[in-house]
Design an enzyme around this catalytic site. Structure first.
Site, PDB file in Angstrom:
ATOM      1  N   ILE A  13       0.845  -1.204   0.000  1.00  0.00           N
ATOM      2  CA  ILE A  13       0.000   0.000   0.000  1.00  0.00           C
ATOM      3  C   ILE A  13       0.884   1.259   0.000  1.00  0.00           C
ATOM      4  O   ILE A  13       0.616   2.224  -0.720  1.00  0.00           O
ATOM      5  CB  ILE A  13      -0.970  -0.015   1.210  1.00  0.00           C
ATOM      6  N   LEU A  34      12.819  -2.983   4.313  1.00  0.00           N
ATOM      7  CA  LEU A  34      12.795  -3.923   3.176  1.00  0.00           C
ATOM      8  C   LEU A  34      12.578  -5.370   3.627  1.00  0.00           C
ATOM      9  O   LEU A  34      12.957  -6.302   2.926  1.00  0.00           O
ATOM     10  CB  LEU A  34      14.075  -3.804   2.321  1.00  0.00           C
ATOM     11  N   TYR A 141      -2.804  -8.820  16.030  1.00  0.00           N
ATOM     12  CA  TYR A 141      -2.630  -7.834  14.957  1.00  0.00           C
ATOM     13  C   TYR A 141      -3.598  -6.662  15.153  1.00  0.00           C
ATOM     14  O   TYR A 141      -3.190  -5.502  15.191  1.00  0.00           O
ATOM     15  CB  TYR A 141      -2.858  -8.503  13.588  1.00  0.00           C
ATOM     16  N   ARG A 282     -11.052 -21.119   8.255  1.00  0.00           N
ATOM     17  CA  ARG A 282      -9.743 -20.669   8.740  1.00  0.00           C
ATOM     18  C   ARG A 282      -9.982 -19.993  10.097  1.00  0.00           C
ATOM     19  O   ARG A 282     -10.830 -19.102  10.192  1.00  0.00           O
ATOM     20  CB  ARG A 282      -9.162 -19.670   7.730  1.00  0.00           C
TER      21      ARG A 282
END
Ligand code: UFG
Length: 325
Positions: A13, A34, A141, A282
């Site tokens: 994004i 990176l 998260y 899931r």
């Protein structure tokens, strides 16, 4: 001309944001370790390779350069991984954000745009989620992103930092000009997995659950084009000119599509067979996640322009047929 620091600007994004900022005439510096991003994705922007948890590296950067605003896209973002290794998520997403915010305060930068997520809501109580929906994340998260939103609210009161947290729903699609796209290793997201199957690059596509209480039993998500997300960030920066304080907005298209509908759209766009195997659910997947985007439309003057499902899939397909990195 504005000078913008884009942390995480080599990622999926963030790189679309960098491209848009450069097109708008901004001077852009990317700070990225990176770890998941790509050097080739930053284009003509200055790239400084470093980690937001490295306070010395940040302090050096802010001493060398001055910025009008900071956009923060760096994060670990795989839900299942956050459940199996929560400390890694709190370290990168929470400690990293604190380190960056502290550097921003020391440097006296007044505007901050933060990539948040629909995962802050947890299991939705309504099909169309408004911003005032309770925030009860069900995984580390989502919890890590919500903690940063709280930091931003506290920073507004204590230090006068002006910020916008943008709660993305399912970011998807690729640069309409084919220069940028989604390239994660491993890939866990639905649309890239579907297209890799269409190309014969992946093992058979798995559909995680067809026994949900939805239109066809598979999970429903709100897919929002990554270029539409980038445009919302520009609107959010402009919004802060007249609205100090800490704000948050949902960024979604306002429409839901099931997993099976996405696969069917991909069959039509690609003209290829996409064999799919039905698997068990899931863990951690809510049945339906769809944004109410009314607040962003009304307050930011933002309008998704490329988020019709077939257009999203077509742009992603062009990228997967000819990925640049
Ligand atoms: N899915 C499959 N097969 C796959 C991949 C995904 O059936 O190979 C299904 C998932 O079970 C889910 C839907 O497709 O029902 C979308 O899954 P994604 O992995 O593409 O996206 P998520 O909805 O899980 O994740 C998104 C964001 C996260 C965010 C989360 C909030 O990518 O960053 O929403 O719930 F945390």
């Amino acid at each position: 001309m504005s000078r913008i620091l884009v942390c995480g600007g080599a990622g999926y994004i963030g790189s679309h944001m960098v491209k848009l900022l450069l097109e708008q005439g901004s001077e852009v510096t990317v700070f990225d370790n990176l770890s998941t991003g790509h050097r080739a994705a930053v284009g003509a922007a200055e790239l400084v390779v470093g980690d937001i948890r490295d306070r010395a590296a940040l302090s050096g950067l802010f001493q060398r350069r001055s910025f009008d605003a900071v956009m923060h896209f760096c994060a670990s973002s795989i839900v299942a991984e956050s459940v199996s290794d929560p400390y890694a998520y709190y370290d990168n997403n929470v400690s990293g954000a604190l380190s960056l915010l502290d550097a921003v305060r020391t440097a006296g930068v007044g505007r901050f745009i933060f990539s948040s997520t629909a995962a802050v809501y947890g299991v939705p109580e309504q099909d169309l989620i408004e911003e005032h929906h309770p925030t009860r994340p069900i995984n580390p998260y989502g919890a890590s992103k919500l903690m940063v939103e709280r930091m931003l609210a506290d920073a507004a009161s204590a230090y006068g930092l002006c910020s916008v947290a943008l709660r993305y729903f399912n970011a998807a699609g690729a640069d309409p000009e084919g220069e940028l796209g989604e390239s994660h290793r491993p890939e866990t997201h639905l649309i890239p997995n579907v297209l890799q199957s269409a190309l014969g690059q992946a093992t058979q596509l798995q559909v995680f659950g067809t026994d949900y209480d939805t239109v066809d039993g598979s999970c429903v998500r709100d897919y929002i084009h990554v270029a539409d997300l980038a445009e919302a960030h520009l609107k959010a920066l402009a919004f802060l000119d007249k609205h100090p304080g800490a704000h948050h907005f949902n960024l979604g298209s306002g429409s839901g599509h099931s997993v099976l509908q996405v696969i069917e759209a991909a069959r039509q766009v690609t003209g290829r067979p996409i064999p799919a195997a039905i698997r068990p659910r899931r863990p951690g997947d809510p049945p339906v996640l769809v944004a109410s985007n009314r607040r962003a439309l009304a307050s930011l003057g933002w309008q998704p322009r490329r988020s019709e499902l077939r257009e999203i899939v077509a742009s992603a397909w062009r990228w997967h047929c000819d990925p640049r990195y």
